[in-house]
Design a protein around this motif. Structure first.
Motif, PDB file in Angstrom:
ATOM      1  N   GLY A  32       0.073 -12.122  11.489  1.00  0.00           N
ATOM      2  CA  GLY A  32      -0.179 -10.760  11.947  1.00  0.00           C
ATOM      3  C   GLY A  32      -0.285  -9.747  10.828  1.00  0.00           C
ATOM      4  N   VAL A  33       0.518  -9.912   9.774  1.00  0.00           N
ATOM      5  CA  VAL A  33       0.439  -9.019   8.617  1.00  0.00           C
ATOM      6  C   VAL A  33      -0.912  -9.189   7.928  1.00  0.00           C
TER       7      VAL A  33
ATOM      8  N   PRO B 129       0.842  -1.208   0.000  1.00  0.00           N
ATOM      9  CA  PRO B 129       0.000   0.000   0.000  1.00  0.00           C
ATOM     10  C   PRO B 129       0.871   1.249   0.000  1.00  0.00           C
ATOM     11  N   PRO B 130       0.385   2.325  -0.576  1.00  0.00           N
ATOM     12  CA  PRO B 130       1.170   3.572  -0.595  1.00  0.00           C
ATOM     13  C   PRO B 130       1.575   3.992   0.819  1.00  0.00           C
ATOM     14  N   GLY B 131       2.842   4.358   0.966  1.00  0.00           N
ATOM     15  CA  GLY B 131       3.346   4.837   2.243  1.00  0.00           C
ATOM     16  C   GLY B 131       3.749   3.754   3.226  1.00  0.00           C
ATOM     17  N   VAL B 132       3.517   2.474   2.873  1.00  0.00           N
ATOM     18  CA  VAL B 132       3.887   1.372   3.764  1.00  0.00           C
ATOM     19  C   VAL B 132       5.180   0.755   3.232  1.00  0.00           C
ATOM     20  N   PRO B 133       6.231   0.711   4.054  1.00  0.00           N
ATOM     21  CA  PRO B 133       7.487   0.131   3.578  1.00  0.00           C
ATOM     22  C   PRO B 133       7.314  -1.360   3.295  1.00  0.00           C
ATOM     23  N   PRO B 134       8.138  -1.899   2.407  1.00  0.00           N
ATOM     24  CA  PRO B 134       8.020  -3.323   2.091  1.00  0.00           C
ATOM     25  C   PRO B 134       8.274  -4.199   3.315  1.00  0.00           C
TER      26      PRO B 134
ATOM     27  N   GLU C 187       6.488  -7.163  12.098  1.00  0.00           N
ATOM     28  CA  GLU C 187       6.250  -5.815  11.579  1.00  0.00           C
ATOM     29  C   GLU C 187       5.546  -4.993  12.661  1.00  0.00           C
ATOM     30  N   SER C 188       5.877  -3.720  12.765  1.00  0.00           N
ATOM     31  CA  SER C 188       5.361  -2.874  13.851  1.00  0.00           C
ATOM     32  C   SER C 188       3.838  -2.735  13.830  1.00  0.00           C
ATOM     33  N   TYR C 189       3.232  -2.770  12.665  1.00  0.00           N
ATOM     34  CA  TYR C 189       1.785  -2.566  12.539  1.00  0.00           C
ATOM     35  C   TYR C 189       0.994  -3.871  12.550  1.00  0.00           C
ATOM     36  N   ALA C 190       1.687  -4.992  12.521  1.00  0.00           N
ATOM     37  CA  ALA C 190       1.011  -6.286  12.439  1.00  0.00           C
ATOM     38  C   ALA C 190       0.401  -6.670  13.784  1.00  0.00           C
ATOM     39  N   MET C 191      -0.657  -7.449  13.727  1.00  0.00           N
ATOM     40  CA  MET C 191      -1.263  -7.949  14.961  1.00  0.00           C
ATOM     41  C   MET C 191      -0.404  -9.070  15.530  1.00  0.00           C
TER      42      MET C 191
END
Length: 189
Positions: free
Chosen positions: A81-82, A25-30, A173-177
């Motif tokens: 989580g991702v 997604p735009p703005g999300v690093p790989p 990943e920091s945003y993953a559950m």
């Protein structure tokens, strides 16, 4: 614990950069998984050639049930989580279902008959590397033959992804559950 193989750093070769821009997604690093695969352009290409996240024969919910149950059974918190973070709400998973993907069974009351059939297939493949006739027929009521083939491929691919994320010891990943904590009302399996 640190990752066992450091990811590639930008700038990436043009073909890899183009693929990363298409899938993230735009703005999300790989994802770390993707940048680790980017260390080798051939392996990166092979990995993404096997991707089944396009519009195939499965609904988003069917696809995410398979991915999340398979990665939970393989204890790949990274990939689970991702997918829950990116697709859980879009697939319509409730908090109870998210917990059941990790700690529950296909027979839990939170699942529809169709969801239960998909999860039974995942559990059978994980346990036996096969699907018994009763489970096959239960699923066949809901999907066509091409979808059945895609389901088998998807479960197998995400078992491979789980091998990669677990053995490489990729950082979450920091945003993953994170895997949910088992509630006190659920009996251990």
């Amino acid at each position: 614990m640190p990752t066992r193989i450091a990811p590639a750093l930008p700038p990436f070769p043009p073909a890899i950069q183009e693929t990363l821009e298409k899938i993230m997604p735009p703005g999300v690093p790989p994802l770390s998984l993707f940048t680790t695969m980017a260390r080798d352009e051939r392996l990166f290409g092979k990995f993404f050639a096997a991707s089944l996240l396009d519009r195939g024969h499965l609904t988003l919910r069917q696809r995410e049930l398979i991915i999340n149950r398979t990665t939970a059974l393989c204890r790949s918190e990274y990939e689970w989580g991702v997918h829950i973070a990116f697709f859980g709400a879009r697939a319509g998973f409730s908090a109870e279902q998210i917990e059941a993907l990790v700690h529950g069974t296909p027979q839990d009351a939170c699942w529809s008959v169709e969801d239960s059939a998909v999860l039974q297939m995942c559990d059978a493949l994980h346990r036996d590397c096969n699907v018994d006739d009763d489970s096959w027929q239960a699923l066949r009521v809901h999907v066509g033959e091409e979808a059945m083939i895609e389901m088998l491929m998807l479960a197998g691919f995400y078992r491979t992804v789980s091998y990669l994320t677990n053995a490489l010891q990729l950082p979450l990943e920091s945003y993953a559950m994170r895997f949910p904590v088992r509630t006190a009302t659920r009996e251990p399996q």
